[in-house]
Design a protein around this motif. Sequence first.
Motif, PDB file in Angstrom:
ATOM      1  N   LYS A  30      16.982  17.159   6.635  1.00 11.88           N
ATOM      2  CA  LYS A  30      17.543  16.507   8.016  1.00 11.88           C
ATOM      3  C   LYS A  30      17.677  14.877   7.490  1.00 11.88           C
ATOM      4  CE  LYS A  30      16.377  20.557  10.024  1.00 11.88           C
ATOM      5  NZ  LYS A  30      17.431  20.934  10.245  1.00 11.88           N
ATOM      6  N   LYS A  31      19.212  14.539   8.200  1.00  8.25           N
ATOM      7  CA  LYS A  31      19.714  13.365   8.020  1.00  8.25           C
ATOM      8  C   LYS A  31      19.305  12.720   9.439  1.00  8.25           C
ATOM      9  CE  LYS A  31      24.110  15.358   7.540  1.00  8.25           C
ATOM     10  NZ  LYS A  31      25.168  15.970   7.983  1.00  8.25           N
ATOM     11  N   VAL A  32      18.555  12.647  10.693  1.00  3.85           N
ATOM     12  CA  VAL A  32      17.655  12.138  11.233  1.00  3.85           C
ATOM     13  C   VAL A  32      16.974  13.125  11.687  1.00  3.85           C
ATOM     14  CG1 VAL A  32      18.118  11.301  13.941  1.00  3.85           C
ATOM     15  CG2 VAL A  32      20.020  11.069  12.142  1.00  3.85           C
ATOM     16  N   ILE A  33      15.927  11.672  12.306  1.00  2.00           N
ATOM     17  CA  ILE A  33      14.071  12.438  12.784  1.00  2.00           C
ATOM     18  C   ILE A  33      13.767  11.939  14.126  1.00  2.00           C
ATOM     19  CG2 ILE A  33      12.262  13.209  12.826  1.00  2.00           C
ATOM     20  CD1 ILE A  33      12.377  13.885   9.464  1.00  2.00           C
ATOM     21  N   ALA A  34      13.610  11.932  15.419  1.00  2.00           N
ATOM     22  CA  ALA A  34      12.959  11.646  16.319  1.00  2.00           C
ATOM     23  C   ALA A  34      11.556  12.043  16.166  1.00  2.00           C
ATOM     24  CB  ALA A  34      13.372  11.850  17.870  1.00  2.00           C
ATOM     25  N   ILE A  35      10.621  11.574  15.966  1.00  2.00           N
ATOM     26  CA  ILE A  35       9.404  11.181  16.848  1.00  2.00           C
ATOM     27  C   ILE A  35       9.396  10.710  17.646  1.00  2.00           C
ATOM     28  CG2 ILE A  35       6.946  10.623  15.989  1.00  2.00           C
ATOM     29  CD1 ILE A  35       8.394  10.101  13.440  1.00  2.00           C
ATOM     30  N   ALA A  36       8.703  11.267  18.765  1.00  2.00           N
ATOM     31  CA  ALA A  36       8.861  11.278  20.539  1.00  2.00           C
ATOM     32  C   ALA A  36       7.088  11.742  20.399  1.00  2.00           C
ATOM     33  CB  ALA A  36       9.573  12.713  20.741  1.00  2.00           C
ATOM     34  N   PHE A  37       6.370  10.467  20.743  1.00  2.00           N
ATOM     35  CA  PHE A  37       4.891  10.673  20.872  1.00  2.00           C
ATOM     36  C   PHE A  37       5.142  10.847  22.534  1.00  2.00           C
ATOM     37  CE2 PHE A  37       4.784   8.299  18.207  1.00  2.00           C
ATOM     38  CZ  PHE A  37       3.337   9.100  16.943  1.00  2.00           C
ATOM     39  N   THR A  38       4.205  12.208  23.146  1.00  2.00           N
ATOM     40  CA  THR A  38       4.462  12.775  24.148  1.00  2.00           C
ATOM     41  C   THR A  38       3.168  13.319  24.515  1.00  2.00           C
ATOM     42  OG1 THR A  38       5.982  14.743  25.622  1.00  2.00           O
ATOM     43  CG2 THR A  38       5.590  15.353  23.365  1.00  2.00           C
ATOM     44  N   CYS A  39       3.662  14.171  25.368  1.00  2.00           N
ATOM     45  CA  CYS A  39       1.534  15.124  25.892  1.00  2.00           C
ATOM     46  C   CYS A  39       2.235  16.055  27.367  1.00  2.00           C
ATOM     47  CB  CYS A  39       0.909  14.107  26.423  1.00  2.00           C
ATOM     48  SG  CYS A  39       1.734  13.289  27.907  1.00  2.00           S
ATOM     49  N   ASN A  40       1.528  16.456  27.845  1.00  2.00           N
ATOM     50  CA  ASN A  40       1.543  18.040  28.573  1.00  2.00           C
ATOM     51  C   ASN A  40       1.344  17.011  30.256  1.00  2.00           C
ATOM     52  OD1 ASN A  40       1.564  19.712  26.966  1.00  2.00           O
ATOM     53  ND2 ASN A  40      -0.398  20.658  26.836  1.00  2.00           N
ATOM     54  N   HIS A  41       0.265  16.843  30.472  1.00  2.00           N
ATOM     55  CA  HIS A  41       0.481  15.900  31.898  1.00  2.00           C
ATOM     56  C   HIS A  41       1.481  15.226  32.416  1.00  2.00           C
ATOM     57  CE1 HIS A  41      -1.570  12.017  30.496  1.00  2.00           C
ATOM     58  NE2 HIS A  41      -2.000  11.596  31.637  1.00  2.00           N
ATOM     59  N   VAL A  45       6.807  12.715  31.061  1.00  2.00           N
ATOM     60  CA  VAL A  45       7.296  13.846  29.937  1.00  2.00           C
ATOM     61  C   VAL A  45       8.388  15.178  30.763  1.00  2.00           C
ATOM     62  CG1 VAL A  45       6.140  15.081  28.051  1.00  2.00           C
ATOM     63  CG2 VAL A  45       5.421  13.041  28.203  1.00  2.00           C
ATOM     64  N   LYS A  46       6.755  15.356  31.431  1.00  2.00           N
ATOM     65  CA  LYS A  46       7.754  16.338  32.033  1.00  2.00           C
ATOM     66  C   LYS A  46       9.070  16.596  33.024  1.00  2.00           C
ATOM     67  CE  LYS A  46       2.998  18.772  33.854  1.00  2.00           C
ATOM     68  NZ  LYS A  46       2.565  18.370  34.981  1.00  2.00           N
ATOM     69  N   ALA A  47       9.227  15.165  33.434  1.00  2.00           N
ATOM     70  CA  ALA A  47      10.651  15.044  33.286  1.00  2.00           C
ATOM     71  C   ALA A  47      11.537  14.596  32.958  1.00  2.00           C
ATOM     72  CB  ALA A  47      11.175  13.822  34.067  1.00  2.00           C
ATOM     73  N   TYR A  48      11.175  14.652  31.326  1.00  2.00           N
ATOM     74  CA  TYR A  48      12.020  14.345  30.246  1.00  2.00           C
ATOM     75  C   TYR A  48      12.649  15.568  29.418  1.00  2.00           C
ATOM     76  CZ  TYR A  48      13.428   9.175  30.422  1.00  2.00           C
ATOM     77  OH  TYR A  48      14.231   8.264  30.814  1.00  2.00           O
ATOM     78  N   GLU A  49      11.037  16.254  29.610  1.00  2.00           N
ATOM     79  CA  GLU A  49      10.587  18.190  28.828  1.00  2.00           C
ATOM     80  C   GLU A  49      12.971  18.731  28.315  1.00  2.00           C
ATOM     81  OE1 GLU A  49       7.371  19.898  28.835  1.00  2.00           O
ATOM     82  OE2 GLU A  49       8.269  19.886  30.789  1.00  2.00           O
ATOM     83  N   ASP A  50      13.879  18.853  29.294  1.00  2.00           N
ATOM     84  CA  ASP A  50      14.234  19.508  29.635  1.00  2.00           C
ATOM     85  C   ASP A  50      15.496  18.728  28.824  1.00  2.00           C
ATOM     86  OD1 ASP A  50      13.542  21.663  30.636  1.00  2.00           O
ATOM     87  OD2 ASP A  50      14.307  21.031  33.049  1.00  2.00           O
ATOM     88  N   ARG A  51      15.261  17.295  28.673  1.00  2.00           N
ATOM     89  CA  ARG A  51      16.034  16.260  28.573  1.00  2.00           C
ATOM     90  C   ARG A  51      15.910  16.529  26.291  1.00  2.00           C
ATOM     91  NH1 ARG A  51      15.914  11.927  31.991  1.00  2.00           N
ATOM     92  NH2 ARG A  51      15.159  13.042  33.142  1.00  2.00           N
TER      93      ARG A  51
END
Length: 177
Positions: A30-41, A45-51
Amino acid sequence: MPLKVGDKAVDFKLKGVDGKYYSLEDFKDKKVIAIAFTCNHCPYVKAYEDRMIAIQRDYGEKGFQLIAINPNDDKKYPEDSFENMIIRAREKGYNFPYLRDEDQRIVSIYGAQVTPEIFLIDKDRIIRYHGAIDDNYSDAKKVKRHYLREAIEALLEGREVEIKETRAIGCSIKWLG
């Protein structure tokens, strides 16, 4: 010292919701990787999941990979347990690995403070962008700046990232103890 733009990304070996262990080495193509620190609750995060799912869908075939990491204390926040991560990833149809940082070693090294918080790395595994996904967590239709998308496109096209750092807005990391 937390990692910052210009630093070399630190590798990891973390268990994913599919039962496999993942490291940056697994994505060496992969040329580019995004590491996203996230969670369930977290509502942010819930607002951004679909994005996040859309970003992986839109750039995956161009050499991009999003990796989501949940570092939260699941004793105080049972919704963030590994079992619930499996359920969440399945329900939402995650098209990226969702990993568990159970001892919080990786989030401590990177220095993420909130969920979601992004560290975007280039083909040389140097951090080129750190911060928010975009400028409007509450309404995807009202986004004016797509920070993560702009940074991904710049790196995929061999350009320098214009906006290298933004303030990530979200829920605080739920630290152990």
